[in-house]
Design an enzyme around this catalytic site. Sequence first.
Site, PDB file in Angstrom:
ATOM      1  N   VAL B 173       0.806  -1.217   0.000  1.00 48.78           N
ATOM      2  CA  VAL B 173       0.000   0.000   0.000  1.00 48.78           C
ATOM      3  C   VAL B 173       0.840   1.268   0.000  1.00 48.78           C
ATOM      4  O   VAL B 173       0.315   2.362  -0.137  1.00 48.78           O
ATOM      5  CB  VAL B 173      -0.961   0.035   1.211  1.00 48.78           C
ATOM      6  N   GLU B 174       2.138   1.126   0.184  1.00 52.28           N
ATOM      7  CA  GLU B 174       2.969   2.334   0.166  1.00 52.28           C
ATOM      8  C   GLU B 174       3.725   2.407  -1.159  1.00 52.28           C
ATOM      9  O   GLU B 174       3.116   2.620  -2.193  1.00 52.28           O
ATOM     10  CB  GLU B 174       3.878   2.372   1.400  1.00 52.28           C
ATOM     11  N   MET B 175       5.013   2.144  -1.183  1.00 49.84           N
ATOM     12  CA  MET B 175       5.739   2.305  -2.441  1.00 49.84           C
ATOM     13  C   MET B 175       5.615   1.061  -3.333  1.00 49.84           C
ATOM     14  O   MET B 175       5.957   1.116  -4.523  1.00 49.84           O
ATOM     15  CB  MET B 175       7.182   2.686  -2.162  1.00 49.84           C
TER      16      MET B 175
END
Lengths: 500, 399
Positions: B173-175
């Site tokens: 969900v981040e990078m």
Amino acid sequence: MKSTLFKIIGGILLLAIGVFLGRTLLGTSGESTVPMPSTMQYRNVGHSGDTTQVAQRKEFTGQIIEVKKGGSIQEAVKAANPGDLIRVFPGTYSENVYIDKDDISLQGVIIKGEWPTLDGKHKINDGFLYSGNGILIENFKIINYKGNGIMGQAGNNFIIRNNWIIDTGVYGIFPQFGKNGLIEHNVLSVIADAAIYVGMCDNIDVRHNEVFDSVAGIEIENSRHCLVENNYVHNNTGGLLAFITPGLPIKTAFNIIFRNNFVVNNNHPNFGAPGSTVASIPPGTGILIMAADDVIVENNIITGNKNTGITIVDLATGDPKANDPNSEGNPDRVVILDNIMFGNGDDPTGEIKAIMLTQLETKGPDIFAYGGGIGSTIRDKNRYRTFGLGDYGPAQIEDTKDIKTMMLGAPVPPRSVTDQELGEITYYGVCAGCHALGTTLIGVDTQIIKDIYVDNPQGIVNYITKPLNLRDDYPEMPPQDYLSDEAKMAVAKYILQMTN
Amino acid sequence: MENKSTLLKLSIIGLLFSGLLLFFFSSDSSESYTDLAALNCHCPPGFKLNEDNKCISKNLYQQYDSPNNQGVGGLQTGLPVVRDGFTPQEIDLGRYLFFDPVMSIDGSMSCATCHEPNKGFSDGLPTSIGKDNLKLDRAAPTLWNVGYLKRLFWDGRAATLEEQMEMTLFSEVEMANNPENLLNTLNNIDNYRKLFAEAYPERDKKEDIELPEIFKALAAFQSSLISLNSKYDQYAHGYHAALNEKEIEGMNVFRSFVARCAECHTPPLFTNQQFAVIGSPEPDGLPLDPGAEIPFADKSMRGAFKVPTLRNIDLTAPYMHSGKFETLREAVEFYTKGRGHAVPKDEKLYIHWHIWEPELSDYELDRLVDFLKTLNDESFMPKMPETLPSGIKLTNQQT
């Protein structure tokens, strides 16, 4: 008749004259005889531990600043330099005195029972708040604060003595993060947490104090090398406490001696703030040892504490709600030497009551141990009513008479940095934000500075104190006047000798 | 014939010319790589280069001792141990990586997307935005002085910067990157191959870039973000004129045992690096964040978060782990509104003992804010790269 009356009148007159003469000629003005406070004394420097010879004593080197009724103690602190003595005369001072300087002494002058009084009026947070080293505070009456009577945040080599502290909020006397301190001859009462709270400190003596009508009397928490001696601790919820509070950055408590104290009738209802650690102390607790290691309890008179005389518990039992994997929660190697104990446990409460009922006992014990811990010992187990001391072996020592103090044999020295080091940390810690050698950042190349000021560090000092913008192609340099004179000269010299 | 040969000559010349053109063009384009500045050989401010080409931390707090070497205390207390000893080249390489969106799966996010230098190395959002504009659960913490921290993330689930960045780079969900793709991407960019070879000269230049090299360079850059020269610091070092009367009043409220701010936000870092359950509210509609309860598998840490530093706090609104409070004033007021006042009815949290009823006045709350603003210092702000080794434009991510 007449002559008798005459004689009586004459006698009264003579007496009056005598009293007048006596008062004027022989009476002393209080102010002229105010003695200098006795300073920190070090007996052990170069001597063996048992000598009483004073080897080193701090000297007063500075000015005496007097504060009289209507004046401000804080203004005196602002004017003071390290080594100065501030004398405060009787009067009421409603202020928060903060001392962010080293070696400042504050001495109250008590005249015919009139004390210099700091009155927080239940509105001001703290009486004295210090962060400097070598602070001395004595002879003050401190009342009605919301936070503390006297609080230290860091600050080594302190003396807090002869103060009369009533209802100053959470703590009476609270040094935190300090090393080598003396707390003696203070009288404290009506404190909602610990009257004397030694927190995250090392090498502290707490002696000859009277603490009463508070939730906790004297509390040694997450601290090491402390001697608590000759204190009169009565009618608190809990008398003497040595413990670890989990979740603090300094996580150990060990080498603590409770010796020659009167721990009497500590049965006050608990009025600690909800959620505070001491709020869970049952009334009637004489001594509480929780998770602290190497605690010695010796020659105390522990009587009339209605729950227990001495309670020894681990963190899981005593403070189960706050886990800290980095705090070791067992009280190890507790040593109980001879103590006078009777009349304890007459009216146990809570868990201890329940546990004693399982033993078909309605009274609490003199000594109660519960939970983990290894290596604890007791000198004469048979003389006390005990619970949970099954694995306590016989004590390996008889007394601690060779330990006169836990304070250090010499003052904690300020960390000394050489001029070279001071210059280096100032250059890289401050100047390097704009200057570098051999390259241009925001300010000029350090090489240019070197070339201009060859053999002239004072020139650099003058410039950085009050910069003049000489170059259109560079932004104006902000004055660095906040650096101490010492640091300015050190960094100037450092710059001039830089080679890479 | 004449015409033909002329044509031939012309075409040969033309061919040669176009060949030359091509040659120059192509050499031009390859030069655009080599034109990029090689790595900085100077340490960033706050560090001194030693004989082994390592940057060693230097600051004015090194004048002072630190009780039990924990780096917590009063005004003149030494700092905790910092991560230093990186080379200038590692730090500079880390700076490029930090700002380069090539690090994320689709080239859309860099570290700086959520840790923007001009927003106190945070992002100004209540909670950060992840891949595909997904709203995440927590606020981006500042990176100033992160090299001093022993635990990373609000819930402390990482013990080193390397662990932390791995969890972020490779979080879906981040990078949203993955190790294979990240290595593939970087190894296919000549600029990065050269820069890594320069930063890690002990290995063969032709070898591929490895993950530990990436992590170390990023850790090196992040550890170089030092903020210790605020107005407060000037006061602490003994220049009492650095703070005005109101700011000093605020400092005294801050460290008093009524407000108790300094008990957890302890100088000189303004964090004691412990975990605390303060019971701060979530933004409307969000469930309670269990915080450190999850990584530590400890019920008593339900709702606990790492005590954050307050340095540069004025620059990193909104506040708390999920950005509930828009201003510092609201954040400080939280502490005087009653112990546990914002805890959901169905939750039983072990609120920290320092959260109590200090009954701070409006005046005191205002002074606290005054004081907190004296902790601002960006004098060692690093430079953003002008061009990125990946060739991705830097501007489009700095929104």
